[in-house]
Design a protein around this motif. Structure first.
Motif, PDB file in Angstrom:
ATOM      1  N   THR A 127       6.916  22.669  21.128  1.00  0.00           N
ATOM      2  CA  THR A 127       8.086  21.804  21.194  1.00  0.00           C
ATOM      3  C   THR A 127       8.458  21.552  22.647  1.00  0.00           C
ATOM      4  OG1 THR A 127       8.860  22.748  19.132  1.00  0.00           O
ATOM      5  CG2 THR A 127      10.492  21.586  20.457  1.00  0.00           C
ATOM      6  N   GLY A 128       8.876  20.334  22.950  1.00  0.00           N
ATOM      7  CA  GLY A 128       9.329  19.997  24.297  1.00  0.00           C
ATOM      8  C   GLY A 128       8.340  19.113  25.034  1.00  0.00           C
ATOM      9  N   ALA A 129       8.576  18.958  26.330  1.00  0.00           N
ATOM     10  CA  ALA A 129       7.716  18.123  27.181  1.00  0.00           C
ATOM     11  C   ALA A 129       6.470  18.914  27.572  1.00  0.00           C
ATOM     12  CB  ALA A 129       8.475  17.687  28.417  1.00  0.00           C
ATOM     13  N   ASN A 130       5.309  18.367  27.244  1.00  0.00           N
ATOM     14  CA  ASN A 130       4.038  19.029  27.522  1.00  0.00           C
ATOM     15  C   ASN A 130       2.966  17.997  27.824  1.00  0.00           C
ATOM     16  OD1 ASN A 130       4.439  22.010  26.682  1.00  0.00           O
ATOM     17  ND2 ASN A 130       5.410  20.829  25.054  1.00  0.00           N
ATOM     18  N   THR A 131       1.985  18.411  28.586  1.00  0.00           N
ATOM     19  CA  THR A 131       0.832  17.567  28.883  1.00  0.00           C
ATOM     20  C   THR A 131      -0.429  18.350  28.530  1.00  0.00           C
ATOM     21  OG1 THR A 131       1.993  16.431  30.661  1.00  0.00           O
ATOM     22  CG2 THR A 131      -0.405  16.318  30.694  1.00  0.00           C
ATOM     23  N   ARG A 132      -1.344  17.692  27.848  1.00  0.00           N
ATOM     24  CA  ARG A 132      -2.613  18.320  27.476  1.00  0.00           C
ATOM     25  C   ARG A 132      -3.766  17.399  27.861  1.00  0.00           C
ATOM     26  NH1 ARG A 132       0.300  21.905  27.345  1.00  0.00           N
ATOM     27  NH2 ARG A 132       0.776  23.352  25.658  1.00  0.00           N
ATOM     28  N   PHE A 133      -4.820  18.021  28.394  1.00  0.00           N
ATOM     29  CA  PHE A 133      -6.033  17.336  28.824  1.00  0.00           C
ATOM     30  C   PHE A 133      -7.095  17.509  27.746  1.00  0.00           C
ATOM     31  CE2 PHE A 133     -10.167  18.237  30.972  1.00  0.00           C
ATOM     32  CZ  PHE A 133     -10.469  16.936  31.336  1.00  0.00           C
ATOM     33  N   SER A 186       0.783  13.252  27.108  1.00  0.00           N
ATOM     34  CA  SER A 186       2.043  13.892  27.480  1.00  0.00           C
ATOM     35  C   SER A 186       3.081  13.629  26.398  1.00  0.00           C
ATOM     36  CB  SER A 186       2.545  13.351  28.816  1.00  0.00           C
ATOM     37  OG  SER A 186       1.643  13.673  29.847  1.00  0.00           O
ATOM     38  N   THR A 187       3.848  14.659  26.089  1.00  0.00           N
ATOM     39  CA  THR A 187       4.946  14.504  25.141  1.00  0.00           C
ATOM     40  C   THR A 187       6.264  14.661  25.888  1.00  0.00           C
ATOM     41  OG1 THR A 187       4.959  16.857  24.584  1.00  0.00           O
ATOM     42  CG2 THR A 187       3.582  15.407  23.226  1.00  0.00           C
ATOM     43  N   VAL A 188       7.313  14.124  25.351  1.00  0.00           N
ATOM     44  CA  VAL A 188       8.638  14.271  25.957  1.00  0.00           C
ATOM     45  C   VAL A 188       9.482  15.175  25.066  1.00  0.00           C
ATOM     46  CG1 VAL A 188       8.590  12.086  27.190  1.00  0.00           C
ATOM     47  CG2 VAL A 188       9.417  12.135  24.852  1.00  0.00           C
ATOM     48  N   GLY A 189      10.411  15.886  25.693  1.00  0.00           N
ATOM     49  CA  GLY A 189      11.212  16.873  24.980  1.00  0.00           C
ATOM     50  C   GLY A 189      12.155  16.258  24.034  1.00  0.00           C
ATOM     51  N   VAL A 229      -2.970  32.205  21.813  1.00  0.00           N
ATOM     52  CA  VAL A 229      -2.454  33.450  21.250  1.00  0.00           C
ATOM     53  C   VAL A 229      -0.939  33.417  21.410  1.00  0.00           C
ATOM     54  CG1 VAL A 229      -2.401  35.948  21.493  1.00  0.00           C
ATOM     55  CG2 VAL A 229      -4.541  34.715  21.826  1.00  0.00           C
ATOM     56  N   GLY A 230      -0.206  33.575  20.320  1.00  0.00           N
ATOM     57  CA  GLY A 230       1.259  33.589  20.370  1.00  0.00           C
ATOM     58  C   GLY A 230       1.814  32.320  20.993  1.00  0.00           C
ATOM     59  N   SER A 231       2.685  32.489  21.975  1.00  0.00           N
ATOM     60  CA  SER A 231       3.298  31.337  22.625  1.00  0.00           C
ATOM     61  C   SER A 231       2.581  30.969  23.916  1.00  0.00           C
ATOM     62  CB  SER A 231       4.779  31.623  22.915  1.00  0.00           C
ATOM     63  OG  SER A 231       4.871  32.742  23.791  1.00  0.00           O
ATOM     64  N   GLY A 232       1.380  31.482  24.114  1.00  0.00           N
ATOM     65  CA  GLY A 232       0.609  31.189  25.321  1.00  0.00           C
ATOM     66  C   GLY A 232       0.112  29.755  25.351  1.00  0.00           C
ATOM     67  N   THR A 233      -0.701  29.448  26.342  1.00  0.00           N
ATOM     68  CA  THR A 233      -1.295  28.117  26.465  1.00  0.00           C
ATOM     69  C   THR A 233      -2.802  28.259  26.582  1.00  0.00           C
ATOM     70  OG1 THR A 233      -1.078  28.135  28.880  1.00  0.00           O
ATOM     71  CG2 THR A 233       0.724  27.136  27.624  1.00  0.00           C
ATOM     72  N   THR A 234      -3.494  27.190  26.286  1.00  0.00           N
ATOM     73  CA  THR A 234      -4.946  27.154  26.447  1.00  0.00           C
ATOM     74  C   THR A 234      -5.286  26.213  27.589  1.00  0.00           C
ATOM     75  OG1 THR A 234      -5.158  25.353  24.853  1.00  0.00           O
ATOM     76  CG2 THR A 234      -5.372  27.610  24.001  1.00  0.00           C
ATOM     77  N   GLN A 235      -6.507  26.357  28.115  1.00  0.00           N
ATOM     78  CA  GLN A 235      -6.946  25.504  29.210  1.00  0.00           C
ATOM     79  C   GLN A 235      -8.339  24.976  28.938  1.00  0.00           C
ATOM     80  OE1 GLN A 235      -6.452  27.087  33.271  1.00  0.00           O
ATOM     81  NE2 GLN A 235      -5.705  28.937  32.260  1.00  0.00           N
ATOM     82  N   ILE A 236      -8.586  23.774  29.421  1.00  0.00           N
ATOM     83  CA  ILE A 236      -9.944  23.247  29.473  1.00  0.00           C
ATOM     84  C   ILE A 236     -10.259  23.064  30.949  1.00  0.00           C
ATOM     85  CG2 ILE A 236     -11.483  21.346  28.926  1.00  0.00           C
ATOM     86  CD1 ILE A 236      -9.800  20.816  26.434  1.00  0.00           C
ATOM     87  N   LEU A 237     -11.296  23.763  31.418  1.00  0.00           N
ATOM     88  CA  LEU A 237     -11.721  23.667  32.813  1.00  0.00           C
ATOM     89  C   LEU A 237     -13.040  22.922  32.863  1.00  0.00           C
ATOM     90  CD1 LEU A 237     -11.029  27.359  33.903  1.00  0.00           C
ATOM     91  CD2 LEU A 237      -9.498  25.385  34.083  1.00  0.00           C
TER      92      LEU A 237
END
Length: 187
Positions: free
Chosen positions: A161-167, A184-187, A136-144
Protein backbone atom coordinates in the motif's frame (compact mmCIF):
# COMPACT_ATOMS: atom_id res chain seq x y z
CA UNK A 1 24.18 -34.59 -7.71
CA UNK A 2 21.32 -37.01 -7.15
CA UNK A 3 19.35 -36.78 -3.87
CA UNK A 4 17.43 -40.05 -3.49
CA UNK A 5 16.86 -41.48 -0.03
CA UNK A 6 13.15 -41.59 0.89
CA UNK A 7 12.05 -39.48 3.87
CA UNK A 8 15.52 -38.02 4.40
CA UNK A 9 17.17 -34.65 3.87
CA UNK A 10 20.32 -33.54 2.14
CA UNK A 11 21.56 -30.41 3.88
CA UNK A 12 24.21 -28.47 2.00
CA UNK A 13 26.75 -27.14 4.53
CA UNK A 14 29.48 -26.08 2.12
CA UNK A 15 29.56 -22.30 1.64
CA UNK A 16 29.99 -22.45 -2.16
CA UNK A 17 29.01 -25.69 -3.86
CA UNK A 18 29.66 -26.19 -7.58
CA UNK A 19 27.50 -28.83 -9.26
CA UNK A 20 28.80 -29.28 -12.80
CA UNK A 21 25.85 -31.29 -14.12
CA UNK A 22 22.17 -31.78 -13.16
CA UNK A 23 20.83 -31.70 -9.61
CA UNK A 24 18.04 -34.29 -9.30
CA UNK A 25 15.91 -34.39 -6.17
CA UNK A 26 13.82 -37.56 -6.08
CA UNK A 27 10.25 -37.83 -4.82
CA UNK A 28 10.00 -37.98 -0.97
CA UNK A 29 13.46 -36.40 -0.60
CA UNK A 30 14.22 -32.89 0.66
CA UNK A 31 17.27 -30.93 -0.43
CA UNK A 32 17.94 -28.13 2.04
CA UNK A 33 20.20 -25.10 1.60
CA UNK A 34 20.73 -22.42 4.18
CA UNK A 35 23.74 -20.08 4.12
CA UNK A 36 25.06 -21.32 0.79
CA UNK A 37 25.59 -20.43 -2.82
CA UNK A 38 24.94 -23.30 -5.21
CA UNK A 39 26.49 -22.89 -8.68
CA UNK A 40 24.51 -25.20 -10.96
CA UNK A 41 25.98 -26.20 -14.30
CA UNK A 42 23.04 -28.40 -15.36
CA UNK A 43 19.31 -28.58 -14.73
CA UNK A 44 17.45 -28.41 -11.41
CA UNK A 45 15.09 -31.40 -11.56
CA UNK A 46 12.92 -31.47 -8.45
CA UNK A 47 10.39 -34.25 -7.89
CA UNK A 48 10.73 -33.95 -4.11
CA UNK A 49 11.19 -30.83 -1.98
CA UNK A 50 13.65 -28.01 -2.59
CA UNK A 51 13.98 -26.04 0.65
CA UNK A 52 15.97 -22.80 0.58
CA UNK A 53 14.52 -21.65 3.90
CA UNK A 54 13.12 -18.66 2.03
CA UNK A 55 10.50 -17.64 4.59
CA UNK A 56 12.92 -15.92 6.99
CA UNK A 57 14.57 -12.58 6.20
CA UNK A 58 18.35 -12.86 6.43
CA UNK A 59 21.69 -11.63 5.13
CA UNK A 60 22.69 -15.23 4.33
CA UNK A 61 23.32 -16.02 0.69
CA UNK A 62 20.81 -18.85 0.13
CA UNK A 63 21.44 -18.37 -3.54
CA UNK A 64 21.03 -20.56 -6.61
CA UNK A 65 23.28 -19.51 -9.51
CA UNK A 66 22.38 -20.90 -12.93
CA UNK A 67 25.81 -20.91 -14.57
CA UNK A 68 25.84 -23.78 -17.06
CA UNK A 69 27.51 -23.65 -20.45
CA UNK A 70 24.77 -25.55 -22.31
CA UNK A 71 22.36 -23.51 -24.40
CA UNK A 72 19.37 -24.41 -22.18
CA UNK A 73 19.23 -24.95 -18.42
CA UNK A 74 15.89 -26.02 -16.96
CA UNK A 75 14.30 -25.38 -13.59
CA UNK A 76 11.74 -28.17 -13.13
CA UNK A 77 9.41 -28.81 -10.20
CA UNK A 78 6.86 -31.64 -10.11
CA UNK A 79 4.77 -30.97 -6.97
CA UNK A 80 3.49 -27.92 -5.06
CA UNK A 81 3.11 -24.45 -6.49
CA UNK A 82 6.71 -24.03 -7.64
CA UNK A 83 10.34 -23.62 -6.63
CA UNK A 84 10.79 -21.18 -3.75
CA UNK A 85 14.16 -19.38 -3.75
CA UNK A 86 15.62 -16.65 -1.61
CA UNK A 87 18.10 -15.39 -4.24
CA UNK A 88 18.39 -16.42 -7.90
CA UNK A 89 21.30 -15.31 -10.10
CA UNK A 90 21.58 -15.98 -13.82
CA UNK A 91 25.26 -16.12 -14.86
CA UNK A 92 25.37 -17.83 -18.25
CA UNK A 93 27.45 -16.88 -21.28
CA UNK A 94 24.41 -17.33 -23.52
CA UNK A 95 21.24 -19.30 -24.07
CA UNK A 96 18.26 -19.53 -21.75
CA UNK A 97 17.10 -20.68 -18.33
CA UNK A 98 13.77 -22.33 -19.07
CA UNK A 99 11.01 -22.94 -16.54
CA UNK A 100 9.88 -26.51 -17.13
CA UNK A 101 6.47 -28.19 -17.28
CA UNK A 102 4.22 -29.26 -14.36
CA UNK A 103 4.59 -26.87 -11.37
CA UNK A 104 7.77 -25.10 -12.41
CA UNK A 105 6.84 -21.56 -11.40
CA UNK A 106 9.61 -19.74 -9.51
CA UNK A 107 9.14 -17.59 -6.39
CA UNK A 108 12.03 -15.25 -5.53
CA UNK A 109 11.88 -13.83 -2.00
CA UNK A 110 14.78 -11.37 -2.14
CA UNK A 111 16.95 -10.79 -5.27
CA UNK A 112 16.71 -11.85 -8.91
CA UNK A 113 20.05 -10.96 -10.48
CA UNK A 114 21.31 -11.07 -14.04
CA UNK A 115 25.08 -11.21 -13.35
CA UNK A 116 27.77 -8.99 -14.85
CA UNK A 117 28.93 -11.44 -17.53
CA UNK A 118 25.46 -12.88 -18.16
CA UNK A 119 24.08 -13.14 -21.71
CA UNK A 120 21.06 -15.37 -21.05
CA UNK A 121 17.39 -14.73 -20.32
CA UNK A 122 14.69 -16.62 -18.40
CA UNK A 123 12.06 -18.31 -20.58
CA UNK A 124 8.83 -18.48 -18.59
CA UNK A 125 6.63 -18.14 -21.68
CA UNK A 126 7.17 -21.45 -23.50
CA UNK A 127 5.54 -23.52 -20.73
CA UNK A 128 3.23 -20.72 -19.46
CA UNK A 129 5.00 -20.33 -16.09
CA UNK A 130 5.66 -17.29 -13.89
CA UNK A 131 8.48 -15.65 -11.99
CA UNK A 132 6.96 -14.10 -8.84
CA UNK A 133 8.92 -11.60 -6.78
CA UNK A 134 7.30 -12.04 -3.34
CA UNK A 135 9.13 -10.58 -0.34
CA UNK A 136 9.50 -12.12 3.09
CA UNK A 137 7.06 -10.35 5.42
CA UNK A 138 7.01 -6.61 4.79
CA UNK A 139 10.39 -6.62 3.04
CA UNK A 140 11.08 -5.71 -0.58
CA UNK A 141 12.48 -7.61 -3.52
CA UNK A 142 15.02 -6.44 -6.08
CA UNK A 143 15.84 -7.15 -9.68
CA UNK A 144 19.50 -6.44 -10.44
CA UNK A 145 20.55 -6.30 -14.08
CA UNK A 146 24.35 -6.02 -13.97
CA UNK A 147 24.77 -7.75 -17.32
CA UNK A 148 22.33 -8.71 -20.03
CA UNK A 149 19.17 -10.68 -19.31
CA UNK A 150 15.46 -10.42 -18.71
CA UNK A 151 12.32 -12.49 -18.20
CA UNK A 152 10.40 -13.58 -21.28
CA UNK A 153 6.93 -14.35 -19.99
CA UNK A 154 5.03 -13.43 -16.86
CA UNK A 155 6.94 -11.55 -14.15
CA UNK A 156 4.94 -10.65 -11.05
CA UNK A 157 5.97 -8.05 -8.44
CA UNK A 158 4.44 -7.23 -5.06
CA UNK A 159 3.22 -3.65 -4.47
CA UNK A 160 2.53 -2.71 -0.83
CA UNK A 161 0.00 0.00 0.00
CA UNK A 162 1.18 3.53 -0.75
CA UNK A 163 3.54 5.14 -3.26
CA UNK A 164 5.94 2.57 -4.72
CA UNK A 165 8.02 2.03 -7.82
CA UNK A 166 8.87 -1.39 -9.25
CA UNK A 167 11.23 -2.30 -12.09
CA UNK A 168 10.40 -5.17 -14.45
CA UNK A 169 13.30 -6.64 -16.47
CA UNK A 170 11.22 -8.07 -19.30
CA UNK A 171 11.59 -8.74 -23.00
CA UNK A 172 10.86 -11.30 -25.69
CA UNK A 173 12.56 -14.47 -26.93
CA UNK A 174 16.05 -13.13 -27.74
CA UNK A 175 18.71 -11.56 -25.54
CA UNK A 176 18.48 -8.35 -27.60
CA UNK A 177 14.70 -8.00 -27.13
CA UNK A 178 15.01 -6.40 -23.68
CA UNK A 179 12.12 -3.96 -23.04
CA UNK A 180 12.23 -2.80 -19.39
CA UNK A 181 9.14 -1.47 -17.65
CA UNK A 182 8.94 0.67 -14.51
CA UNK A 183 5.60 1.05 -12.74
CA UNK A 184 4.96 3.65 -10.04
CA UNK A 185 1.93 3.79 -7.79
CA UNK A 186 0.69 6.76 -5.79
CA UNK A 187 -0.36 6.61 -2.15
Amino acid sequence: LHSVSPTSKTKINQQDLHINNDWSIDEYHEAYIEDNTIYLGGDLLCSGTFNSNSTASTTDARQLVMSGSSNTQTIYNKFGSGIDLYNLRIAKNGGIVQLGIDNSNVFVRNILEFGGSNSAYIDAATNSKTITMQPVGSGTTQILRNGLGHVWGELRRYFPTGANTRFFAVGADTISSYRPVTISTVG
